[in-house]
Write a protein that holds these residues in place. Structure first.
Motif, PDB file in Angstrom:
ATOM      1  N   ASN A  13       8.181  28.557  14.143  1.00 30.64           N
ATOM      2  CA  ASN A  13       8.805  27.446  14.865  1.00 30.64           C
ATOM      3  C   ASN A  13       8.380  27.386  16.329  1.00 30.64           C
ATOM      4  OD1 ASN A  13      10.704  26.315  12.806  1.00 30.64           O
ATOM      5  ND2 ASN A  13      11.429  28.434  12.825  1.00 30.64           N
ATOM      6  N   SER A  14       8.117  28.546  16.925  1.00 28.89           N
ATOM      7  CA  SER A  14       7.861  28.615  18.371  1.00 28.89           C
ATOM      8  C   SER A  14       6.399  28.938  18.650  1.00 28.89           C
ATOM      9  CB  SER A  14       8.745  29.676  19.015  1.00 28.89           C
ATOM     10  OG  SER A  14      10.112  29.404  18.761  1.00 28.89           O
ATOM     11  N   MET A  15       5.869  28.323  19.698  1.00 32.76           N
ATOM     12  CA  MET A  15       4.489  28.573  20.090  1.00 32.76           C
ATOM     13  C   MET A  15       4.398  28.665  21.609  1.00 32.76           C
ATOM     14  SD  MET A  15       2.388  26.208  17.343  1.00 32.76           S
ATOM     15  CE  MET A  15       0.828  27.072  17.604  1.00 32.76           C
ATOM     16  N   TYR A  16       3.384  29.376  22.082  1.00 33.34           N
ATOM     17  CA  TYR A  16       3.282  29.722  23.492  1.00 33.34           C
ATOM     18  C   TYR A  16       1.818  29.657  23.957  1.00 33.34           C
ATOM     19  CZ  TYR A  16       7.467  32.169  21.796  1.00 33.34           C
ATOM     20  OH  TYR A  16       8.649  32.486  21.180  1.00 33.34           O
ATOM     21  N   TRP A  17       1.641  29.368  25.238  1.00 34.95           N
ATOM     22  CA  TRP A  17       0.342  29.510  25.879  1.00 34.95           C
ATOM     23  C   TRP A  17       0.488  30.476  27.051  1.00 34.95           C
ATOM     24  CZ3 TRP A  17      -4.375  28.499  24.413  1.00 34.95           C
ATOM     25  CH2 TRP A  17      -4.620  27.491  23.477  1.00 34.95           C
ATOM     26  N   TYR A  18      -0.389  31.501  27.075  1.00 41.09           N
ATOM     27  CA  TYR A  18      -0.444  32.480  28.151  1.00 41.09           C
ATOM     28  C   TYR A  18      -1.832  32.450  28.786  1.00 41.09           C
ATOM     29  CZ  TYR A  18       3.679  34.869  26.136  1.00 41.09           C
ATOM     30  OH  TYR A  18       4.926  35.193  25.670  1.00 41.09           O
ATOM     31  N   ARG A  48       2.794  19.551  21.646  1.00 39.31           N
ATOM     32  CA  ARG A  48       3.096  20.148  20.344  1.00 39.31           C
ATOM     33  C   ARG A  48       2.858  19.040  19.329  1.00 39.31           C
ATOM     34  NH1 ARG A  48       6.534  24.461  18.416  1.00 39.31           N
ATOM     35  NH2 ARG A  48       5.790  24.765  16.274  1.00 39.31           N
ATOM     36  N   LEU A  49       1.683  19.057  18.741  1.00 42.01           N
ATOM     37  CA  LEU A  49       1.222  17.961  17.894  1.00 42.01           C
ATOM     38  C   LEU A  49       2.022  17.887  16.595  1.00 42.01           C
ATOM     39  CD1 LEU A  49      -2.539  18.720  18.522  1.00 42.01           C
ATOM     40  CD2 LEU A  49      -1.173  16.916  19.594  1.00 42.01           C
ATOM     41  N   ASN A  50       2.358  19.022  16.043  1.00 41.26           N
ATOM     42  CA  ASN A  50       3.164  19.155  14.834  1.00 41.26           C
ATOM     43  C   ASN A  50       3.621  20.608  14.775  1.00 41.26           C
ATOM     44  OD1 ASN A  50       0.898  20.634  13.636  1.00 41.26           O
ATOM     45  ND2 ASN A  50      -0.058  18.599  13.470  1.00 41.26           N
ATOM     46  N   LYS A  51       4.192  21.026  13.679  1.00 38.60           N
ATOM     47  CA  LYS A  51       4.700  22.398  13.647  1.00 38.60           C
ATOM     48  C   LYS A  51       3.571  23.410  13.772  1.00 38.60           C
ATOM     49  CE  LYS A  51       7.982  25.321  11.237  1.00 38.60           C
ATOM     50  NZ  LYS A  51       8.926  25.449  10.106  1.00 38.60           N
ATOM     51  N   ARG A  52       2.394  23.103  13.280  1.00 37.67           N
ATOM     52  CA  ARG A  52       1.274  24.036  13.245  1.00 37.67           C
ATOM     53  C   ARG A  52       0.492  24.104  14.554  1.00 37.67           C
ATOM     54  NH1 ARG A  52      -2.941  22.862  10.758  1.00 37.67           N
ATOM     55  NH2 ARG A  52      -3.661  25.002  10.519  1.00 37.67           N
TER      56      ARG A  52
END
Lengths: 112, 111
Positions: free
Chosen positions: A30-35, A68-72
Protein backbone atom coordinates in the motif's frame (compact mmCIF):
# COMPACT_ATOMS: atom_id res chain seq x y z
CA UNK A 1 8.20 -11.72 -8.06
CA UNK A 2 10.48 -8.90 -9.20
CA UNK A 3 9.94 -6.95 -5.95
CA UNK A 4 10.65 -3.25 -6.46
CA UNK A 5 11.96 -2.21 -9.87
CA UNK A 6 13.37 1.17 -10.87
CA UNK A 7 14.20 2.73 -14.23
CA UNK A 8 16.57 3.96 -15.38
CA UNK A 9 19.62 2.56 -13.57
CA UNK A 10 21.86 5.47 -14.57
CA UNK A 11 21.16 8.95 -15.92
CA UNK A 12 23.21 12.02 -16.70
CA UNK A 13 21.38 15.33 -16.99
CA UNK A 14 22.43 18.87 -17.70
CA UNK A 15 21.41 21.63 -15.31
CA UNK A 16 17.85 22.70 -16.06
CA UNK A 17 16.77 19.50 -17.78
CA UNK A 18 13.83 17.51 -16.49
CA UNK A 19 13.28 13.81 -16.04
CA UNK A 20 11.07 11.26 -14.35
CA UNK A 21 12.28 8.30 -12.34
CA UNK A 22 9.96 5.32 -12.48
CA UNK A 23 9.25 2.82 -9.72
CA UNK A 24 6.97 -0.20 -9.64
CA UNK A 25 6.30 -2.93 -7.09
CA UNK A 26 4.54 -6.25 -7.50
CA UNK A 27 4.05 -7.11 -3.81
CA UNK A 28 0.60 -5.50 -3.49
CA UNK A 29 2.04 -3.01 -1.03
CA UNK A 30 0.00 0.00 0.00
CA UNK A 31 2.83 2.42 0.83
CA UNK A 32 5.67 3.64 -1.35
CA UNK A 33 8.61 5.95 -0.76
CA UNK A 34 11.34 7.87 -2.55
CA UNK A 35 14.72 8.36 -0.84
CA UNK A 36 17.99 9.91 -1.85
CA UNK A 37 21.32 8.60 -0.62
CA UNK A 38 24.36 10.82 -0.35
CA UNK A 39 27.76 9.87 1.14
CA UNK A 40 27.78 10.14 4.94
CA UNK A 41 24.13 11.19 5.11
CA UNK A 42 22.28 7.92 5.06
CA UNK A 43 18.88 7.74 3.42
CA UNK A 44 16.75 10.86 3.37
CA UNK A 45 13.06 10.71 2.56
CA UNK A 46 11.96 12.90 -0.34
CA UNK A 47 8.26 12.02 -0.69
CA UNK A 48 6.04 9.15 0.32
CA UNK A 49 2.64 7.76 -0.46
CA UNK A 50 1.07 6.11 2.56
CA UNK A 51 -1.72 4.70 0.41
CA UNK A 52 -2.94 4.89 -3.17
CA UNK A 53 -4.27 8.37 -3.87
CA UNK A 54 -2.19 10.16 -1.24
CA UNK A 55 1.27 11.72 -1.33
CA UNK A 56 3.16 13.69 1.30
CA UNK A 57 6.44 15.52 1.64
CA UNK A 58 9.33 13.95 3.45
CA UNK A 59 12.50 15.51 4.80
CA UNK A 60 13.93 16.91 1.53
CA UNK A 61 11.08 17.56 -0.98
CA UNK A 62 12.32 20.78 -2.60
CA UNK A 63 12.93 20.44 -6.34
CA UNK A 64 10.91 17.24 -6.68
CA UNK A 65 7.36 16.18 -7.45
CA UNK A 66 5.75 12.76 -7.27
CA UNK A 67 2.81 10.91 -8.74
CA UNK A 68 1.20 7.78 -7.35
CA UNK A 69 -0.06 6.52 -10.68
CA UNK A 70 -1.80 3.45 -9.24
CA UNK A 71 -1.18 0.99 -6.44
CA UNK A 72 1.89 -0.45 -8.20
CA UNK A 73 3.63 2.67 -9.52
CA UNK A 74 5.16 5.73 -7.90
CA UNK A 75 7.18 8.19 -10.00
CA UNK A 76 9.57 10.96 -9.00
CA UNK A 77 9.98 14.01 -11.24
CA UNK A 78 12.76 16.56 -11.35
CA UNK A 79 11.38 19.60 -13.18
CA UNK A 80 14.64 21.56 -13.47
CA UNK A 81 17.62 19.51 -12.40
CA UNK A 82 20.40 21.09 -10.32
CA UNK A 83 23.89 19.77 -9.49
CA UNK A 84 22.77 19.45 -5.84
CA UNK A 85 20.39 16.72 -7.00
CA UNK A 86 23.29 14.48 -8.01
CA UNK A 87 22.63 11.43 -5.88
CA UNK A 88 21.49 7.82 -5.81
CA UNK A 89 17.71 7.57 -5.66
CA UNK A 90 15.93 4.61 -4.09
CA UNK A 91 12.31 3.69 -4.25
CA UNK A 92 10.87 1.51 -1.49
CA UNK A 93 7.53 -0.02 -0.60
CA UNK A 94 5.87 -1.52 2.45
CA UNK A 95 2.61 -3.30 3.15
CA UNK A 96 1.48 -0.49 5.42
CA UNK A 97 2.93 2.89 6.29
CA UNK A 98 6.23 2.77 8.23
CA UNK A 99 6.34 -1.02 8.35
CA UNK A 100 9.22 -3.10 6.95
CA UNK A 101 10.36 -1.48 3.72
CA UNK A 102 11.65 -3.21 0.59
CA UNK A 103 14.04 -1.24 -1.58
CA UNK A 104 14.65 -1.16 -5.30
CA UNK A 105 18.13 -1.31 -6.85
CA UNK A 106 18.47 2.46 -7.19
CA UNK A 107 19.01 5.07 -9.90
CA UNK A 108 22.37 6.84 -10.02
CA UNK A 109 21.75 10.39 -11.24
CA UNK A 110 24.44 12.89 -12.16
CA UNK A 111 23.58 16.51 -12.94
CA UNK A 112 26.33 18.49 -14.65
CA UNK B 1 14.76 14.50 18.57
CA UNK B 2 14.19 12.69 15.31
CA UNK B 3 17.88 11.97 14.75
CA UNK B 4 19.51 8.56 14.93
CA UNK B 5 23.26 8.64 15.56
CA UNK B 6 25.43 5.77 14.34
CA UNK B 7 29.04 4.84 14.98
CA UNK B 8 31.63 4.07 13.80
CA UNK B 9 31.54 5.57 10.33
CA UNK B 10 33.76 2.76 9.08
CA UNK B 11 35.00 -0.50 10.57
CA UNK B 12 37.69 -2.97 9.56
CA UNK B 13 37.56 -6.44 11.10
CA UNK B 14 39.56 -9.60 10.51
CA UNK B 15 37.76 -12.70 9.28
CA UNK B 16 36.33 -14.57 12.25
CA UNK B 17 36.20 -11.48 14.43
CA UNK B 18 33.21 -9.70 15.94
CA UNK B 19 31.85 -6.56 14.28
CA UNK B 20 29.95 -4.14 16.50
CA UNK B 21 27.98 -1.12 15.26
CA UNK B 22 26.21 1.21 17.66
CA UNK B 23 23.20 3.48 17.31
CA UNK B 24 21.59 5.98 19.66
CA UNK B 25 18.28 7.81 19.53
CA UNK B 26 16.49 10.53 21.49
CA UNK B 27 12.80 10.03 20.82
CA UNK B 28 11.42 7.57 23.38
CA UNK B 29 8.31 7.09 21.23
CA UNK B 30 10.29 5.05 18.68
CA UNK B 31 9.10 1.45 18.83
CA UNK B 32 10.69 -0.32 15.87
CA UNK B 33 14.42 -0.58 15.25
CA UNK B 34 15.53 -2.29 12.01
CA UNK B 35 19.00 -2.80 10.61
CA UNK B 36 19.54 -2.69 6.86
CA UNK B 37 22.47 -4.16 4.91
CA UNK B 38 23.53 -2.63 1.61
CA UNK B 39 26.04 -4.09 -0.83
CA UNK B 40 27.71 -1.81 -3.40
CA UNK B 41 25.41 -0.99 -6.29
CA UNK B 42 22.37 -2.52 -4.57
CA UNK B 43 19.47 -1.23 -2.55
CA UNK B 44 19.34 -1.69 1.24
CA UNK B 45 17.80 -4.93 2.47
CA UNK B 46 16.32 -5.63 5.89
CA UNK B 47 18.75 -7.69 7.96
CA UNK B 48 17.16 -7.91 11.40
CA UNK B 49 14.79 -5.80 13.50
CA UNK B 50 13.78 -5.46 17.15
CA UNK B 51 10.99 -3.90 19.17
CA UNK B 52 11.65 -2.47 22.65
CA UNK B 53 9.83 -5.23 24.52
CA UNK B 54 12.93 -7.44 24.25
CA UNK B 55 16.57 -6.69 25.04
CA UNK B 56 18.15 -8.97 22.46
CA UNK B 57 17.29 -10.67 19.19
CA UNK B 58 19.49 -13.17 17.42
CA UNK B 59 19.29 -14.46 13.85
CA UNK B 60 22.20 -16.68 12.91
CA UNK B 61 25.43 -14.72 13.30
CA UNK B 62 23.58 -11.40 13.66
CA UNK B 63 22.39 -10.10 17.04
CA UNK B 64 20.67 -6.86 18.02
CA UNK B 65 21.21 -5.72 21.59
CA UNK B 66 18.73 -3.11 22.85
CA UNK B 67 19.15 -0.87 25.90
CA UNK B 68 15.91 1.04 26.42
CA UNK B 69 17.11 3.10 29.40
CA UNK B 70 20.22 4.27 27.52
CA UNK B 71 18.28 4.73 24.28
CA UNK B 72 20.89 2.70 22.42
CA UNK B 73 20.89 -0.37 20.25
CA UNK B 74 23.70 -2.21 18.55
CA UNK B 75 24.35 -4.80 15.87
CA UNK B 76 26.82 -7.59 16.57
CA UNK B 77 28.11 -9.77 13.75
CA UNK B 78 29.78 -12.88 15.11
CA UNK B 79 32.42 -14.80 13.13
CA UNK B 80 32.53 -11.99 10.56
CA UNK B 81 33.12 -13.11 6.97
CA UNK B 82 34.39 -11.24 3.89
CA UNK B 83 30.88 -11.65 2.44
CA UNK B 84 29.58 -9.46 5.29
CA UNK B 85 31.50 -6.48 3.85
CA UNK B 86 28.78 -3.93 3.20
CA UNK B 87 27.30 -0.72 4.54
CA UNK B 88 24.96 -1.13 7.51
CA UNK B 89 22.21 1.32 8.42
CA UNK B 90 20.28 1.42 11.63
CA UNK B 91 16.84 3.03 11.65
CA UNK B 92 14.04 3.88 14.03
CA UNK B 93 10.36 4.48 13.60
CA UNK B 94 7.11 4.67 15.49
CA UNK B 95 3.55 3.95 14.57
CA UNK B 96 2.32 6.42 11.98
CA UNK B 97 5.72 7.99 11.37
CA UNK B 98 8.37 7.45 8.72
CA UNK B 99 11.70 5.77 9.29
CA UNK B 100 14.67 7.80 10.48
CA UNK B 101 17.94 6.31 9.23
CA UNK B 102 21.40 6.57 10.71
CA UNK B 103 24.24 7.75 8.41
CA UNK B 104 25.61 4.25 7.87
CA UNK B 105 28.71 2.22 8.75
CA UNK B 106 30.96 0.80 6.08
CA UNK B 107 32.21 -2.61 7.22
CA UNK B 108 35.22 -4.29 5.62
CA UNK B 109 36.06 -7.83 6.69
CA UNK B 110 39.61 -8.80 5.74
CA UNK B 111 40.27 -12.38 4.60
Amino acid sequence: NAGVTQTPKFQVLKTGQSMTLQCAQDMNHNSMYWYRQDPGMGLRLIYYSASEGTTDKGEVPNGYNVSRLNKREFSLRLESAAPSQTSVYFCASSMTWAEEQYFGPGTRLTVT
Amino acid sequence: QQQVKQSPQSLIVQKGGISIINCAYENTAFDYFPWYQQFPGKGPALLIAIRPDVSEKKEGRFTISFNKSAKQFSLHIMDSQPGDSATYFCAASMSGQNFVFGPGTRLSVLP
